[in-house]
Design an enzyme around this catalytic site. Structure first.
Site, short mmCIF file in Angstrom:
data_model
loop_
_atom_site.label_atom_id
_atom_site.label_comp_id
_atom_site.label_asym_id
_atom_site.label_seq_id
_atom_site.Cartn_x
_atom_site.Cartn_y
_atom_site.Cartn_z
N ASN A 1 -4.84 8.12 -6.19
CA ASN A 1 -5.70 6.93 -6.27
C ASN A 1 -7.15 7.42 -6.28
O ASN A 1 -7.69 7.80 -5.25
CB ASN A 1 -5.42 6.04 -5.04
CG ASN A 1 -6.36 4.84 -4.96
OD1 ASN A 1 -7.07 4.54 -5.92
ND2 ASN A 1 -6.36 4.16 -3.82
N TRP A 2 -7.74 7.40 -7.47
CA TRP A 2 -9.09 7.96 -7.62
C TRP A 2 -10.18 7.05 -7.08
O TRP A 2 -11.35 7.45 -7.00
CB TRP A 2 -9.38 8.27 -9.09
CG TRP A 2 -8.60 9.42 -9.65
CD1 TRP A 2 -7.67 10.19 -9.00
CD2 TRP A 2 -8.68 9.94 -10.98
NE1 TRP A 2 -7.18 11.15 -9.85
CE2 TRP A 2 -7.78 11.02 -11.07
CE3 TRP A 2 -9.43 9.59 -12.12
CZ2 TRP A 2 -7.60 11.76 -12.25
CZ3 TRP A 2 -9.25 10.33 -13.29
CH2 TRP A 2 -8.35 11.40 -13.35
N LYS A 3 -9.81 5.81 -6.78
CA LYS A 3 -10.81 4.84 -6.29
C LYS A 3 -12.00 4.77 -7.26
O LYS A 3 -11.78 4.80 -8.47
CB LYS A 3 -11.21 5.17 -4.85
CG LYS A 3 -9.96 5.29 -3.95
CD LYS A 3 -10.25 5.32 -2.49
CE LYS A 3 -8.95 5.47 -1.70
NZ LYS A 3 -9.14 5.42 -0.26
N HIS B 1 -4.01 -2.77 -1.51
CA HIS B 1 -4.65 -1.65 -0.82
C HIS B 1 -5.56 -2.20 0.28
O HIS B 1 -6.20 -3.25 0.10
CB HIS B 1 -5.46 -0.80 -1.80
CG HIS B 1 -5.91 0.50 -1.21
ND1 HIS B 1 -7.02 0.57 -0.38
CD2 HIS B 1 -5.39 1.74 -1.27
CE1 HIS B 1 -7.15 1.82 0.02
NE2 HIS B 1 -6.19 2.56 -0.49
N GLU C 1 0.63 2.72 4.41
CA GLU C 1 -0.67 3.36 4.68
C GLU C 1 -1.28 2.74 5.93
O GLU C 1 -1.94 1.69 5.84
CB GLU C 1 -1.62 3.12 3.51
CG GLU C 1 -1.18 3.71 2.21
CD GLU C 1 -2.39 4.00 1.31
OE1 GLU C 1 -2.58 5.16 0.94
OE2 GLU C 1 -3.14 3.07 1.00
N GLY D 1 -8.78 7.75 4.86
CA GLY D 1 -10.15 8.24 4.71
C GLY D 1 -10.68 8.95 5.95
O GLY D 1 -11.88 9.05 6.15
N SER E 1 -5.02 10.09 4.56
CA SER E 1 -5.51 11.42 4.93
C SER E 1 -4.51 12.53 4.66
O SER E 1 -4.24 13.37 5.53
CB SER E 1 -5.98 11.41 6.40
OG SER E 1 -7.08 10.54 6.54
N GLY F 1 -5.58 9.70 -1.74
CA GLY F 1 -6.92 9.30 -2.14
C GLY F 1 -7.79 10.51 -2.43
O GLY F 1 -7.69 11.14 -3.49
P1 PGA Z 1 -7.14 9.10 1.64
O1 PGA Z 1 -6.93 7.68 0.92
O2 PGA Z 1 -6.02 9.99 1.14
O3 PGA Z 1 -8.48 9.55 1.18
O4 PGA Z 1 -7.06 8.86 3.10
C1 PGA Z 1 -5.65 7.14 0.81
C2 PGA Z 1 -5.72 5.78 0.19
O5 PGA Z 1 -6.69 5.04 0.45
O6 PGA Z 1 -4.82 5.38 -0.57
#
Ligand code: PGA
Length: 257
Positions: free
Chosen positions: A13-15, A99, A169, A175, A217, A238
């Site tokens: 998930n590149w956001k 999400h 999640e 994050g 994470s 992420g």
């Molecule tokens: P992260 O994000 O791996 O940076 O914690 C995961 C997500 O938001 O799907």
């Protein structure tokens, strides 16, 4: 669902990254090189919507594509919104729905249910994110999770549950520092719980069949244990999905298990 027979599903998930299409192409190129050698893994990349078309076009598909969100309505005067049909028409086979970052921006359970229905009716597979904001000692978080799952799939015809992947999640683990990720034992428990909730609603077979990913994470270090012992069907990643080396190592490791 493409990839349903593969051992693991790894989603990036590149956001809202990267800034430029050229950088997205480079990142995808390196992910593709690893994915080509990892036939046991279904690799799904979810870039920002403006990059979907350019990245997916004419691809010899080692990687599948997903959108990061869609609108819950089909079409119309909704400035700035993006529909399920639109992302499908530019190469998305999947869409992330629910999400925690979209929930924080206003997605309620009823809107999420509409999005799930809309996505499936447009022929997309749904990666449904669920997860508690915090853990309490009385296990109220299990109730939260149950409500999130059941309300999100309430409008789905049971026969279409095959288009559903759940991504568990826990919001408190997204994050954060990489040692915040949930332990494999706890993840295993949550996967069983989520499958049980689906089984109660749709039958044992559907419950057992529904893939459950873990996200929050993840890096290469914690991914190894979680893939080995977490009883997960894969990972939703992420930050680390923007690091071609770390993300590639996770794919290669999943292929080797
Ligand atoms: P992260 O994000 O791996 O940076 O914690 C995961 C997500 O938001 O799907």
């Amino acid at each position: 669902m493409k990839g349903a027979k593969k051992k693991f599903t790894i989603v990036g998930n590149w956001k809202m990254n990267p800034d430029a299409f050229e950088d997205a192409k480079k990142l995808l190129g390196s992910i593709e090189r690893v994915a080509q050698k990892s036939s046991k893994v279904s690799v799904i990349v979810c870039p920002p919507a403006p990059f979907l078309d350019g990245l997916s076009r004419g691809k010899e598909k080692a990687v599948s594509f997903g959108a990061q969100d869609i609108d819950h309505r089909e079409k119309g005067s909704f400035t700035g919104s993006i529909s399920a049909h639109q992302v499908k028409s530019v190469g998305a086979e999947y869409v992330i729905v629910g999400h925690s970052e979209r929930r924080a921006a206003g997605d309620t359970d009823p809107i999420i249910a509409e999005k799930v229905r809309m996505a499936i009716s447009a022929g997309l597979n749904v990666i449904l994110c669920v997860g508690e904001k915090e853990r309490d000692n009385h296990a109220h978080y299990l109730r939260t999770l149950r409500e999130q799952v059941l309300s999100a799939i309430a409008l789905v015809d049971k026969k279409n549950l095959r288009s559903l992947i759940i991504a568990y999640e826990p919001v408190w683990a997204i994050g954060k520092s990489y040692d915040t990720a949930l332990s494999p034992v706890d993840i295993h428990e949550m996967c069983i719980y989520i499958k049980k909730v689906i089984a109660e609603w749709a039958g044992k077979q559907e419950g057992l069949r529904t893939p459950v990913l873990y996200g929050g994470s993840i890096n290469f270090e914690n991914a190894q244990k979680i893939l080995e012992d977490g009883e997960v069907s894969g990972l939703l990643i992420g930050r680390q999905s923007l690091e071609s080396e770390g993300f590639g190592n996770i794919i290669t490791y999943a292929h080797g298990i």
